[in-house]
Design a protein around this motif. Structure first.
Motif, PDB file in Angstrom:
ATOM      1  N   ARG A  70      14.086 142.067  -2.410  1.00 45.80           N
ATOM      2  CA  ARG A  70      13.168 143.158  -1.552  1.00 45.80           C
ATOM      3  C   ARG A  70      11.943 143.021  -1.734  1.00 45.80           C
ATOM      4  NH1 ARG A  70      14.887 149.204   0.153  1.00 45.80           N
ATOM      5  NH2 ARG A  70      13.294 149.339   1.862  1.00 45.80           N
ATOM      6  N   GLU A  71      11.335 143.214  -2.936  1.00 45.69           N
ATOM      7  CA  GLU A  71       9.948 143.003  -3.357  1.00 45.69           C
ATOM      8  C   GLU A  71       9.337 141.680  -2.999  1.00 45.69           C
ATOM      9  OE1 GLU A  71       8.858 144.460  -7.278  1.00 45.69           O
ATOM     10  OE2 GLU A  71      11.025 144.852  -7.520  1.00 45.69           O
ATOM     11  N   SER A  72      10.151 140.748  -3.093  1.00 45.89           N
ATOM     12  CA  SER A  72       9.753 139.328  -2.601  1.00 45.89           C
ATOM     13  C   SER A  72       9.380 139.350  -1.021  1.00 45.89           C
ATOM     14  CB  SER A  72      10.685 138.250  -2.942  1.00 45.89           C
ATOM     15  OG  SER A  72      10.422 137.013  -2.546  1.00 45.89           O
ATOM     16  N   TRP A  73      10.316 139.720  -0.605  1.00 48.67           N
ATOM     17  CA  TRP A  73      10.133 139.715   1.009  1.00 48.67           C
ATOM     18  C   TRP A  73       8.920 140.522   1.623  1.00 48.67           C
ATOM     19  CZ3 TRP A  73      12.510 136.774   4.798  1.00 48.67           C
ATOM     20  CH2 TRP A  73      12.333 137.398   5.924  1.00 48.67           C
ATOM     21  N   GLN A  74       8.829 141.543   0.970  1.00 53.31           N
ATOM     22  CA  GLN A  74       7.854 142.460   1.355  1.00 53.31           C
ATOM     23  C   GLN A  74       6.433 141.729   0.989  1.00 53.31           C
ATOM     24  OE1 GLN A  74       8.623 146.130  -0.772  1.00 53.31           O
ATOM     25  NE2 GLN A  74       9.861 146.893   1.047  1.00 53.31           N
ATOM     26  N   LEU A  75       6.149 141.313  -0.258  1.00 54.53           N
ATOM     27  CA  LEU A  75       5.276 140.393  -0.586  1.00 54.53           C
ATOM     28  C   LEU A  75       4.556 139.193   0.143  1.00 54.53           C
ATOM     29  CD1 LEU A  75       2.964 140.742  -2.774  1.00 54.53           C
ATOM     30  CD2 LEU A  75       4.219 139.152  -3.959  1.00 54.53           C
ATOM     31  N   GLN A  76       5.601 138.352   0.534  1.00 54.02           N
ATOM     32  CA  GLN A  76       5.422 137.108   0.921  1.00 54.02           C
ATOM     33  C   GLN A  76       6.811 136.561   1.571  1.00 54.02           C
ATOM     34  OE1 GLN A  76       4.554 134.974   3.305  1.00 54.02           O
ATOM     35  NE2 GLN A  76       2.493 134.812   2.448  1.00 54.02           N
ATOM     36  N   PRO A  77       7.216 136.942   2.990  1.00 48.62           N
ATOM     37  CA  PRO A  77       8.370 136.477   3.356  1.00 48.62           C
ATOM     38  C   PRO A  77       8.841 135.007   3.260  1.00 48.62           C
ATOM     39  CG  PRO A  77       7.406 137.545   5.033  1.00 48.62           C
ATOM     40  CD  PRO A  77       6.528 137.601   3.848  1.00 48.62           C
ATOM     41  N   PHE A  78       7.912 134.219   3.432  1.00 47.04           N
ATOM     42  CA  PHE A  78       7.900 132.731   3.314  1.00 47.04           C
ATOM     43  C   PHE A  78       8.220 132.110   2.050  1.00 47.04           C
ATOM     44  CE2 PHE A  78       6.246 133.323   7.505  1.00 47.04           C
ATOM     45  CZ  PHE A  78       6.754 132.428   8.235  1.00 47.04           C
ATOM     46  N   GLY A  79       8.276 132.911   1.052  1.00 47.90           N
ATOM     47  CA  GLY A  79       8.858 132.399  -0.222  1.00 47.90           C
ATOM     48  C   GLY A  79      10.259 131.858  -0.172  1.00 47.90           C
ATOM     49  N   TYR A  80      11.207 132.513   0.659  1.00 48.96           N
ATOM     50  CA  TYR A  80      12.488 132.273   0.769  1.00 48.96           C
ATOM     51  C   TYR A  80      12.303 130.529   1.639  1.00 48.96           C
ATOM     52  CZ  TYR A  80      13.941 136.552  -0.602  1.00 48.96           C
ATOM     53  OH  TYR A  80      14.197 137.702  -1.221  1.00 48.96           O
ATOM     54  N   ALA A  81      11.509 130.501   2.596  1.00 40.21           N
ATOM     55  CA  ALA A  81      11.305 129.276   3.393  1.00 40.21           C
ATOM     56  C   ALA A  81      10.944 128.131   2.275  1.00 40.21           C
ATOM     57  CB  ALA A  81      10.283 129.628   4.475  1.00 40.21           C
ATOM     58  N   TRP A  82       9.946 128.350   1.442  1.00 36.16           N
ATOM     59  CA  TRP A  82       9.560 127.263   0.633  1.00 36.16           C
ATOM     60  C   TRP A  82      10.595 126.976  -0.171  1.00 36.16           C
ATOM     61  CZ3 TRP A  82       5.837 124.086   1.650  1.00 36.16           C
ATOM     62  CH2 TRP A  82       4.690 124.405   2.408  1.00 36.16           C
ATOM     63  N   LEU A  83      11.585 127.992  -0.895  1.00 38.78           N
ATOM     64  CA  LEU A  83      12.421 127.504  -1.674  1.00 38.78           C
ATOM     65  C   LEU A  83      13.518 126.741  -0.948  1.00 38.78           C
ATOM     66  CD1 LEU A  83      12.854 130.654  -3.931  1.00 38.78           C
ATOM     67  CD2 LEU A  83      12.062 128.480  -4.731  1.00 38.78           C
ATOM     68  N   ALA A  84      13.622 126.999   0.349  1.00 38.38           N
ATOM     69  CA  ALA A  84      14.701 126.259   0.923  1.00 38.38           C
ATOM     70  C   ALA A  84      14.109 124.972   1.416  1.00 38.38           C
ATOM     71  CB  ALA A  84      15.069 127.143   2.288  1.00 38.38           C
ATOM     72  N   LEU A  85      12.800 124.873   1.577  1.00 42.69           N
ATOM     73  CA  LEU A  85      11.874 123.618   2.195  1.00 42.69           C
ATOM     74  C   LEU A  85      12.289 122.749   0.870  1.00 42.69           C
ATOM     75  CD1 LEU A  85      10.510 122.108   4.259  1.00 42.69           C
ATOM     76  CD2 LEU A  85       8.562 123.092   3.196  1.00 42.69           C
ATOM     77  N   ALA A  86      11.898 123.228  -0.524  1.00 38.22           N
ATOM     78  CA  ALA A  86      11.807 122.342  -1.542  1.00 38.22           C
ATOM     79  C   ALA A  86      13.505 121.880  -1.901  1.00 38.22           C
ATOM     80  CB  ALA A  86      11.487 122.949  -2.688  1.00 38.22           C
TER      81      ALA A  86
END
Length: 153
Positions: A70-86
Motif C-alpha cells: 500500500r505504501e509503495s502504491w501511494q508513493l509511486q504506483p509505477f513501481g509495480y509496472a517497472w518490476l513487471a517490465l523487468a
C-alpha cells in the motif's frame, strides 16, 4: 519462438554484460557516489528542486520488495509496472528467442503513463506532498538564490 537452453541463456547474459558493462559500471558508480554524498540521483530534483515523473520509484520498488504494498502504491504506483517490465524483459531476452517487441511496447506505455501521472500529481500534490515536494537544497537555489519562496516557505 523457441525457449533457450540454460547454456544459450548464459551466453546471452555474458554477451550483454560484455557489451554494456562500462555503462552499467558508470551508472553504479554515480548511484553509489550520490548515495555516499547524501544526495539523490535525480538530476531534475538535484538541479532544479522539481520532481520528475520517476520520483519515488526507487523507494516504491524497495517497499514492494519489503511487502509494504500500500505504501509503495501511494508513493509511486509505477513501481509495480517497472518490476513487471523487468520480468518481461528477462523472459523475453534470455528465456525466449523472440523479437523483443512485447517489453518495448510495455516500456512506451509505462513511460507515457508516468508522464501523465506526473502532470496530474504536479497539479494536485506539488509542492508539499511526498514524493512531489520541492527540494530546497537544489543546485540553482544554492548557487543563485533562485526559488527561495517557491516551496511556500
Amino acid at each position: 519462438m523457441r525457449i533457450r537452453t540454460a547454456r544459450e541463456a548464459g551466453r546471452a547474459i555474458r554477451r550483454d554484460w560484455n557489451n554494456y558493462k562500462i555503462g552499467l559500471l558508470i551508472a553504479a558508480a554515480i548511484v553509489v557516489g550520490a548515495s555516499l554524498l547524501g544526495h539523490g540521483i535525480c538530476p531534475s530534483r538535484e538541479l532544479l528542486g522539481l520532481p520528475c515523473p520517476g520520483c519515488g520509484m526507487t523507494r516504491s520498488i524497495l517497499l514492494i520488495l519489503r511487502g509494504r504494498f500500500r505504501e509503495s502504491w501511494q508513493l509511486q504506483p509505477f513501481g509495480y509496472a517497472w518490476l513487471a517490465l523487468a520480468a518481461v524483459f528477462v523472459v523475453d531476452r534470455y528465456v525466449l528467442e523472440s523479437q523483443q517487441k512485447l517489453w518495448k511496447r510495455m516500456l512506451v506505455a509505462v513511460c507515457v503513463g508516468m508522464i501523465i501521472l506526473s502532470g496530474y500529481r504536479m497539479f494536485t500534490m506539488f509542492p508539499h506532498t511526498e514524493p512531489m515536494n520541492y527540494y530546497e537544497g537544489n543546485l540553482f537555489r544554492r548557487a543563485y538564490g533562485w526559488g527561495q519562496s517557491f516551496g511556500g516557505r
